[in-house]
Design a protein around this motif. Structure first.
Motif, short mmCIF file in Angstrom:
data_model
loop_
_atom_site.label_atom_id
_atom_site.label_comp_id
_atom_site.label_asym_id
_atom_site.label_seq_id
_atom_site.Cartn_x
_atom_site.Cartn_y
_atom_site.Cartn_z
N ARG A 294 26.81 47.18 46.21
CA ARG A 294 25.64 46.10 45.22
C ARG A 294 27.34 45.53 44.16
O ARG A 294 27.64 46.15 43.10
CB ARG A 294 24.34 45.99 44.08
CG ARG A 294 23.79 46.53 45.45
CD ARG A 294 21.88 46.45 44.49
NE ARG A 294 20.84 47.13 45.09
CZ ARG A 294 20.17 45.98 45.38
NH1 ARG A 294 20.73 44.27 44.89
NH2 ARG A 294 19.61 46.28 46.08
N ILE A 295 27.42 43.97 44.53
CA ILE A 295 27.91 43.03 43.75
C ILE A 295 27.01 42.08 43.40
O ILE A 295 26.50 40.94 43.67
CB ILE A 295 29.85 42.00 44.81
CG1 ILE A 295 30.43 44.06 44.83
CG2 ILE A 295 30.44 41.75 44.04
CD1 ILE A 295 30.92 43.31 46.35
N ASP A 296 27.30 41.88 41.83
CA ASP A 296 26.44 40.46 41.31
C ASP A 296 25.26 41.26 41.83
O ASP A 296 24.03 40.38 41.47
CB ASP A 296 27.36 39.69 41.66
CG ASP A 296 28.09 39.25 40.76
OD1 ASP A 296 28.43 39.61 40.50
OD2 ASP A 296 28.96 38.25 41.57
N ASP A 297 24.90 42.35 41.49
CA ASP A 297 23.29 42.68 42.26
C ASP A 297 22.23 42.49 43.35
O ASP A 297 21.18 42.34 43.70
CB ASP A 297 22.40 42.40 41.16
CG ASP A 297 21.42 43.29 40.71
OD1 ASP A 297 20.94 44.92 40.82
OD2 ASP A 297 20.38 42.84 40.81
N LYS A 298 23.97 42.46 44.19
CA LYS A 298 22.99 41.58 45.21
C LYS A 298 24.11 42.85 46.66
O LYS A 298 25.08 43.10 46.57
CB LYS A 298 24.03 40.24 45.88
CG LYS A 298 23.61 39.26 45.06
CD LYS A 298 24.15 37.86 45.10
CE LYS A 298 23.07 37.02 44.19
NZ LYS A 298 23.94 35.43 44.16
N THR A 300 25.66 43.68 48.90
CA THR A 300 27.12 43.39 50.16
C THR A 300 27.69 44.48 50.79
O THR A 300 27.37 45.48 50.61
CB THR A 300 28.19 42.96 49.30
OG1 THR A 300 27.30 42.49 48.16
CG2 THR A 300 29.23 42.79 49.30
N GLU A 313 27.51 39.13 51.96
CA GLU A 313 25.84 39.64 50.64
C GLU A 313 25.00 39.39 52.37
O GLU A 313 24.99 38.58 52.96
CB GLU A 313 25.95 38.09 49.96
CG GLU A 313 24.46 38.30 49.31
CD GLU A 313 23.87 37.34 48.70
OE1 GLU A 313 22.68 37.01 48.98
OE2 GLU A 313 24.92 36.69 48.14
N GLU A 345 35.49 46.99 45.81
CA GLU A 345 35.41 46.00 44.64
C GLU A 345 36.27 45.59 44.09
O GLU A 345 37.35 44.16 43.60
CB GLU A 345 34.04 46.96 44.28
CG GLU A 345 32.84 47.09 45.34
CD GLU A 345 32.09 47.40 44.43
OE1 GLU A 345 31.32 47.23 43.24
OE2 GLU A 345 31.16 48.01 45.72
N GLU A 350 39.30 38.07 41.44
CA GLU A 350 38.16 37.13 40.46
C GLU A 350 38.24 36.06 40.81
O GLU A 350 39.76 35.02 41.01
CB GLU A 350 39.08 37.59 39.12
CG GLU A 350 38.92 38.60 38.95
CD GLU A 350 38.42 39.29 37.37
OE1 GLU A 350 39.29 38.06 36.24
OE2 GLU A 350 39.36 41.03 37.29
N ASN A 351 37.24 35.42 40.37
CA ASN A 351 37.07 33.81 41.03
C ASN A 351 37.52 33.41 39.37
O ASN A 351 37.32 33.98 38.49
CB ASN A 351 35.05 33.49 40.85
CG ASN A 351 34.89 33.71 42.53
OD1 ASN A 351 35.20 34.44 43.19
ND2 ASN A 351 33.11 34.56 42.39
#
Length: 351
Positions: A294-298, A300, A313, A345, A350-351
């Motif tokens: 889960r990345i950003d609670d999604k 993946t 995702e 991860e 990073e964005n």
């Protein structure tokens, strides 16, 4: 952040520099680097079914397949004639009970029979007097009505003595017989135990079919339906036969029943884990559960590409300890990372 060894920290530092020019969802890693990080790759497969839930369950006999042989008269268990697990036929003797109530019922029947004989004699005499015009017809009709009344009482006593198909013996003893073919589950009283009127003497299973009983959360009541597949973890499979539409006030869950096939090898009362499945849609893919993070609670997954991995995702449709069913931009000709996901991860830019 996961705990990493110093060698992996150094690797991460090196790989992070190499990954810097990549896209936001990409991690650049060579085959040699993937091998050093011990990242296991697994193929993506088309999913034939998807797991809706994994639930604890209990093996139970079907509703109405378990019957009890009751004692119509209170008394003392004199002899148990069967053992648990024994197959018996309809009408087979199960237990002998000694009962004072039975003696009293027999006495009442004998008294009623004597009253009937006396009433019939009186009614016959009065009918004769009526025919000779010595009495009013109403007198004879009243006597005959008394005979009818006593006969009704006698019939009631006889039905009482025949309750549950018992066989009446001597001295207040009677035998409880099996009303159906079946297998003895347990004897509910031992020799010498007192047993109440209409109390359970022997419990029988009349069917070899088994069900599973499970409790499902409220959110799944509308999701599940009869005919959904139920798989026993590490065993056979069955089908949902009933989904409750009301919630228990204490557990806030609904009851689910599923039927098992014959010769499942399970026993009533056994605790099991079940997976509830249904046919997957055409876009569903099966991958190892360890490949989903889960990345950003999604949900993946990391898909292997020519330069490393791409984080994609997905929609998680079902998951067990081994397999996850997902829908997303995945095809059957790619592989996903099934280990080392915390490292990947950390390497994501990073964005």
């Amino acid at each position: 952040m996961p705990n990493l060894s110093w060698p992996k920290v150094l690797l991460l530092t090196t790989f992070a520099i190499a990954a810097a020019p990549a896209l936001a969802a990409d991690v650049n890693l060579s085959n040699e680097q993937v091998e050093k990080l011990q990242i296991k790759l697994e193929p993506v497969r088309r999913a034939a079914s998807e797991t809706i839930a994994v639930l604890p369950g209990t093996v139970v006999p079907p509703i109405n397949s378990r019957v009890v042989a009751t004692a119509p008269f209170a008394g003392t268990m004199k002899q148990v004639l069967v053992l648990p697990g024994q197959k018996i036929a309809k009408g087979a003797p199960l237990a002998i009970i000694s009962s004072r109530e039975l003696l009293e019922a027999q006495t009442r029947l004998a008294e009623a029979e004597a009253e009937r004989q006396m009433a019939e004699a009186i009614a016959a005499r009065k009918r004769t007097l009526v025919e000779k015009n010595f009495q009013s017809p109403a007198v004879a009709e009243e006597a005959e009505a008394q005979v009818t009344k006593i006969k009704a009482v006698i019939e009631q006593h006889r039905r009482t003595l025949a309750l549950q198909g018992i066989s009446v013996g001597e001295g207040g003893d009677y035998t409880v017989n099996a009303a159906n073919d079946g297998v003895v589950v347990e004897s509910n009283a031992k020799p010498g135990d007192s047993i109440e009127s209409m109390g359970t003497a022997i419990t029988l299973d009349t069917s070899e079919t088994l069900w599973i009983e499970a409790q499902i959360p409220a959110r799944m009541v509308e999701t599940l339906k009869p005919a959904d597949v139920v798989k026993i973890v590490g065993g056979t499979e069955g089908r949902v036969v009933s989904v409750g539409r009301s919630l228990d006030g204490l557990t806030r869950s609904a009851s689910l029943y599923a039927e098992l096939p014959p010769n499942s090898g399970l026993l009533p009362g056994q605790m099991i884990s079940i997976r509830i499945e249904r046919a997957a849609n055409g876009a569903a893919m099966a991958i190892p559960s360890s490949a989903v993070t889960r990345i950003d609670d999604k949900p993946t997954v990391f898909v292997r590409n020519d330069n490393g991995f791409t984080a994609k995702e997905v929609e998680l449709r079902g998951e067990t300890t081994d397999v996850a069913t997902v829908v997303g931009e995945l095809t059957t000709n790619v592989k996903v990372a099934a280990s080392g996901l915390p490292v990947l991860e950390q390497l994501l830019p990073e964005n």
